[in-house]
Design a protein around this motif. Structure first.
Motif, short mmCIF file in Angstrom:
data_model
loop_
_atom_site.label_atom_id
_atom_site.label_comp_id
_atom_site.label_asym_id
_atom_site.label_seq_id
_atom_site.Cartn_x
_atom_site.Cartn_y
_atom_site.Cartn_z
N ARG A 84 8.09 0.57 5.74
CA ARG A 84 8.31 1.23 4.45
C ARG A 84 9.49 0.56 3.73
O ARG A 84 10.57 0.42 4.30
N GLY A 125 0.84 -1.19 0.00
CA GLY A 125 0.00 0.00 0.00
C GLY A 125 0.87 1.24 0.00
O GLY A 125 2.10 1.16 0.13
N LYS A 126 0.25 2.41 -0.18
CA LYS A 126 0.98 3.68 -0.22
C LYS A 126 2.13 3.59 -1.23
O LYS A 126 3.27 4.00 -0.96
N VAL A 154 1.17 -2.91 4.47
CA VAL A 154 0.04 -2.45 5.28
C VAL A 154 -0.73 -3.63 5.86
O VAL A 154 -1.91 -3.50 6.20
N PRO A 183 6.20 3.64 11.18
CA PRO A 183 6.17 3.60 9.71
C PRO A 183 7.51 3.24 9.08
O PRO A 183 7.54 2.59 8.03
N THR A 233 4.50 4.40 -4.18
CA THR A 233 5.01 5.54 -4.95
C THR A 233 6.11 5.01 -5.87
O THR A 233 6.52 3.85 -5.75
N ASN A 249 4.66 0.47 1.18
CA ASN A 249 4.49 0.07 2.57
C ASN A 249 3.85 -1.30 2.65
O ASN A 249 3.01 -1.65 1.82
#
Length: 288
Positions: A59, A36-37, A46, A55, A39, A44
């Motif tokens: 990550r 997830g998240k 999740v 976090p 970029t 990440n």
């Protein structure tokens, strides 16, 4: 463990099979992640069972989008990068605080990888003296790096001037040593921070002269700088500092390699017994 992994199967439309990731992985041959998240430079995990972790531990860096990644430096990434992130954050924090009005920074466990990273960065500033405290057996190694203004043995603290305004970065976590430094400098100690725990069994503090030690928690500082700089800005600044540090370590850093569960266990026992030299790092894989 910090290290690298390859994507061998994916159902995520933005993540390709064969991608290489860097981050905090379990000691295993495989890991299932819920991405997830996502970029261009990071993703990440999740998964629900990891939701309560800071976090920074969830990550993962996608090497193809990482400005700090150099394929030939993967060994250095695995061994030093998570520690140098801490070094980078501490240096940035001290500079933002104008070193709390101090003229010198005293770093315990001066031969540790985190301490070496901090000393390297502070040395670049040239407006602050850096004093490294270390054991007698590591003095020659630490002095040879030329990152410290002065290197002092633990049993020679009295040789330091008690009147110089100072900041203490305690990486050793040795409460007797910390107390000795507080008593030696008294009010001249402008700030005291617990950075690490290389002597974890001796952590603990009672009332002592000078400022109360404050624990530095890297994930909190990362949140601050992500908000200030954004993820790309943080990566760019860190990448520039990282490349300078790795270039300085190539002359003295060596790697001890091992494969399979037995090698991992042997490495753990060597580290626990204090057999690893400050110039060495283990590079391990559960793949035989």
């Amino acid at each position: 463990m910090w290290g690298f992994a390859d994507v061998v199967e994916t159902r995520h439309p933005e993540i390709a099979k064969g991608e290489r990731l860097y981050g905090y992985f379990p000691m295993a041959t495989h890991l299932v992640m819920r991405a997830g998240k996502v970029t261009p430079g990071t993703l990440n995990d999740v998964s629900e069972h990891r939701a309560q972790l800071p976090p920074a531990y969830n990550r993962y860096t996608r090497t193809k989008g990482d400005p700090a990644y150099v394929a030939a430096w993967e060994d250095y990434d695995a061994a030093l990068r998570p520690l140098f992130i801490l070094s980078f954050l501490v240096d940035d924090w001290l500079a933002e605080e104008a070193f709390f009005g101090a003229r010198q920074v005293i770093i315990t466990s001066a031969s540790s990888k985190t301490a070496l990273g901090i000393a390297h960065l502070l040395h670049q500033r040239r407006d602050i003296e850096v004093v490294g405290l270390t054991s007698a057996g590591n003095v020659d190694f630490v002095e040879g790096l030329r990152s410290y203004t002065k290197v002092v043995r633990y049993d020679d603290i009295a040789s330091l001037s008690p009147d110089v305004p100072s900041v203490l970065l305690d990486i050793a976590g040795n409460r007797k040593l910390r107390r000795s430094l507080h008593e030696h400098f008294g009010d001249a100690l402008k700030f005291s921070s617990a950075i690490g725990t290389t002597h974890a069994k001796e952590i603990g503090d009672g009332p002592m002269p000078g400022p109360k030690p404050v624990f530095f928690f890297a994930p909190d500082r990362i949140r601050v700088r992500y908000k200030d700089w954004g993820a790309e800005g943080f990566a760019q600044r860190f990448g520039e500092a990282w490349q300078g540090f790795v270039g300085s370590t190539e002359k003295w850093m060596s790697f001890v390699r091992g494969k399979g569960p037995e090698a991992v266990e042997a490495a753990y026992r060597d580290i626990a017994a204090g057999k690893l030299k400050p110039s060495e790092a283990h590079m391990l894989s559960l793949w035989r």
